[in-house]
Scaffold this motif. Sequence first.
Motif, PDB file in Angstrom:
ATOM      1  N   ASP A   6      33.852 -78.364  58.629  1.00 18.01           N
ATOM      2  CA  ASP A   6      33.903 -79.644  58.134  1.00 18.01           C
ATOM      3  C   ASP A   6      35.309 -80.253  57.928  1.00 18.01           C
ATOM      4  O   ASP A   6      35.422 -81.391  57.637  1.00 18.01           O
ATOM      5  CB  ASP A   6      33.338 -79.610  56.658  1.00 18.01           C
ATOM      6  N   ALA A   7      36.080 -79.630  58.231  1.00 17.86           N
ATOM      7  CA  ALA A   7      37.547 -80.046  58.579  1.00 17.86           C
ATOM      8  C   ALA A   7      37.844 -80.754  59.535  1.00 17.86           C
ATOM      9  O   ALA A   7      38.753 -81.545  59.403  1.00 17.86           O
ATOM     10  CB  ALA A   7      38.551 -78.726  58.665  1.00 17.86           C
ATOM     11  N   GLN A   8      36.814 -81.075  60.519  1.00 16.15           N
ATOM     12  CA  GLN A   8      37.158 -81.880  61.604  1.00 16.15           C
ATOM     13  C   GLN A   8      36.895 -83.284  61.308  1.00 16.15           C
ATOM     14  O   GLN A   8      35.877 -83.711  60.535  1.00 16.15           O
ATOM     15  CB  GLN A   8      36.227 -81.597  62.607  1.00 16.15           C
ATOM     16  N   THR A   9      37.834 -84.246  61.485  1.00 13.24           N
ATOM     17  CA  THR A   9      37.903 -85.649  61.312  1.00 13.24           C
ATOM     18  C   THR A   9      38.161 -86.385  62.627  1.00 13.24           C
ATOM     19  O   THR A   9      38.618 -86.061  63.550  1.00 13.24           O
ATOM     20  CB  THR A   9      38.634 -86.166  60.091  1.00 13.24           C
ATOM     21  N   GLU A  10      38.216 -87.849  62.262  1.00 16.14           N
ATOM     22  CA  GLU A  10      38.504 -88.524  63.484  1.00 16.14           C
ATOM     23  C   GLU A  10      40.220 -88.423  64.044  1.00 16.14           C
ATOM     24  O   GLU A  10      40.547 -88.395  65.004  1.00 16.14           O
ATOM     25  CB  GLU A  10      38.479 -90.010  63.298  1.00 16.14           C
ATOM     26  N   LYS A  11      40.941 -87.869  62.845  1.00 15.31           N
ATOM     27  CA  LYS A  11      42.608 -87.974  63.080  1.00 15.31           C
ATOM     28  C   LYS A  11      42.905 -86.479  63.194  1.00 15.31           C
ATOM     29  O   LYS A  11      43.979 -86.225  64.042  1.00 15.31           O
ATOM     30  CB  LYS A  11      43.060 -88.115  61.652  1.00 15.31           C
ATOM     31  N   ASN A  12      42.324 -85.395  63.012  1.00  9.83           N
ATOM     32  CA  ASN A  12      42.790 -84.171  63.265  1.00  9.83           C
ATOM     33  C   ASN A  12      41.708 -83.281  64.210  1.00  9.83           C
ATOM     34  O   ASN A  12      41.605 -82.021  64.030  1.00  9.83           O
ATOM     35  CB  ASN A  12      42.752 -83.302  62.063  1.00  9.83           C
ATOM     36  N   PHE A  13      41.386 -83.910  65.252  1.00 13.75           N
ATOM     37  CA  PHE A  13      40.546 -83.183  66.176  1.00 13.75           C
ATOM     38  C   PHE A  13      41.377 -82.495  67.146  1.00 13.75           C
ATOM     39  O   PHE A  13      42.276 -82.923  67.706  1.00 13.75           O
ATOM     40  CB  PHE A  13      39.781 -84.557  67.158  1.00 13.75           C
ATOM     41  N   PRO A  14      40.800 -81.214  67.552  1.00  8.16           N
ATOM     42  CA  PRO A  14      41.520 -80.515  68.365  1.00  8.16           C
ATOM     43  C   PRO A  14      41.860 -80.943  69.698  1.00  8.16           C
ATOM     44  O   PRO A  14      41.243 -81.754  70.297  1.00  8.16           O
ATOM     45  CB  PRO A  14      40.719 -79.265  68.473  1.00  8.16           C
ATOM     46  N   PRO A  15      43.089 -80.695  70.489  1.00  9.12           N
ATOM     47  CA  PRO A  15      43.213 -81.035  71.738  1.00  9.12           C
ATOM     48  C   PRO A  15      42.449 -80.381  72.700  1.00  9.12           C
ATOM     49  O   PRO A  15      41.800 -79.447  72.621  1.00  9.12           O
ATOM     50  CB  PRO A  15      44.754 -80.341  71.826  1.00  9.12           C
ATOM     51  N   LEU A  16      41.963 -81.384  73.803  1.00 11.26           N
ATOM     52  CA  LEU A  16      41.094 -80.895  75.026  1.00 11.26           C
ATOM     53  C   LEU A  16      41.637 -79.723  75.429  1.00 11.26           C
ATOM     54  O   LEU A  16      40.805 -78.893  75.748  1.00 11.26           O
ATOM     55  CB  LEU A  16      41.040 -82.074  75.813  1.00 11.26           C
ATOM     56  N   LYS A  17      42.920 -79.346  75.707  1.00  8.86           N
ATOM     57  CA  LYS A  17      43.460 -78.373  76.381  1.00  8.86           C
ATOM     58  C   LYS A  17      42.812 -76.938  75.382  1.00  8.86           C
ATOM     59  O   LYS A  17      42.558 -75.838  76.249  1.00  8.86           O
ATOM     60  CB  LYS A  17      44.903 -78.023  76.386  1.00  8.86           C
ATOM     61  N   GLU A  18      43.231 -77.017  74.263  1.00  9.65           N
ATOM     62  CA  GLU A  18      42.570 -76.031  73.393  1.00  9.65           C
ATOM     63  C   GLU A  18      41.336 -75.605  73.435  1.00  9.65           C
ATOM     64  O   GLU A  18      40.809 -74.564  73.680  1.00  9.65           O
ATOM     65  CB  GLU A  18      43.067 -76.350  72.095  1.00  9.65           C
TER      66      GLU A  18
END
Length: 307
Positions: free
Chosen positions: A187-199
């Motif tokens: 649930d920590a995922q939001t519009e602002k802290n989405f993981p980088p694509l490379k990761e």
Amino acid sequence: MNFFIVDDDEAIRSMLWEIIEDNNLGDVVGEAVNGSLICSDFLRTKNVDILVIDLLMPIKDGLQTISELDSSFKGKSIMISQVENKEMIVKAYSLGVQYYITKPLNKLEVIEVIKRVISHIKLEKSINYIQDTINFLKVDNSKNETIINRNILEYSEFILSDLGIIGESGSKDLLSIVKYIHTHEGDAQTEKNFPPLKELFTRIAEEKLGKKTDLMNIRKEVKASEQRIRRTVMQSLNYIASLGLTDYSNPKFEKYAAEFFDFTEVRKRMLELQNNIPSNTTIHINVKKFIKVLYLESQKHLKFNSL
């Protein structure tokens, strides 16, 4: 599942009939040599779940037959064709055909495609059941305690199916990414802290090959996965653009065109299709936006149906 087969080649009809029934995929309730006798009322009377129909036939071909079916036919259509004409494929997509079997027939391909369609039908029924339950509980002013908490991947698969790409190889990579984000980030995922694509690409490559795999092979898989996803996202853009070109008020077009893509790019592709211009490198896609929206939409469905 009830199947109806339409093909002007008796050998093809016989082979499909045998594959379907010998592998316990369902029952074949009838066959025809072309689409002239096929209509929505006829298919509904036969309780047809899956229509398997040839693209090119005399008198009335597959595309014409599909285009004349109305919304009362709730089944799915599988198109059979040895023709690789992009315009015809786009036309088929615009008519709602998402599944293809190529000629000459390959038994394993036929079984795989049919199983995929059956899985999609079952998934839709499951989603509809949940929605019906929600609507009933709303009317009854009761608490939503009986709604089943469905796995987030089920909702992702449903969305990918709506986007016309559930059968594409890159859809598996997309589902792996959704699973990774949900499992490791939650649930920590939001519009602002989405993981980088490379990761994301690196993590799903490690999960697929194993963390002990050498760095070179990981990098190769990351590159291959990225290419599969880009092709799949582009295919989805083509599908959505073809829907909008056929019917601007199409519910899928209205819902997904601006949500998953830059609408300017969708509109650009619509103009290309309208003028029979092949897709080219001027169409830009935002893979990160696509993945982010796919995850957040799937998560939203999961939370909503868990209330």
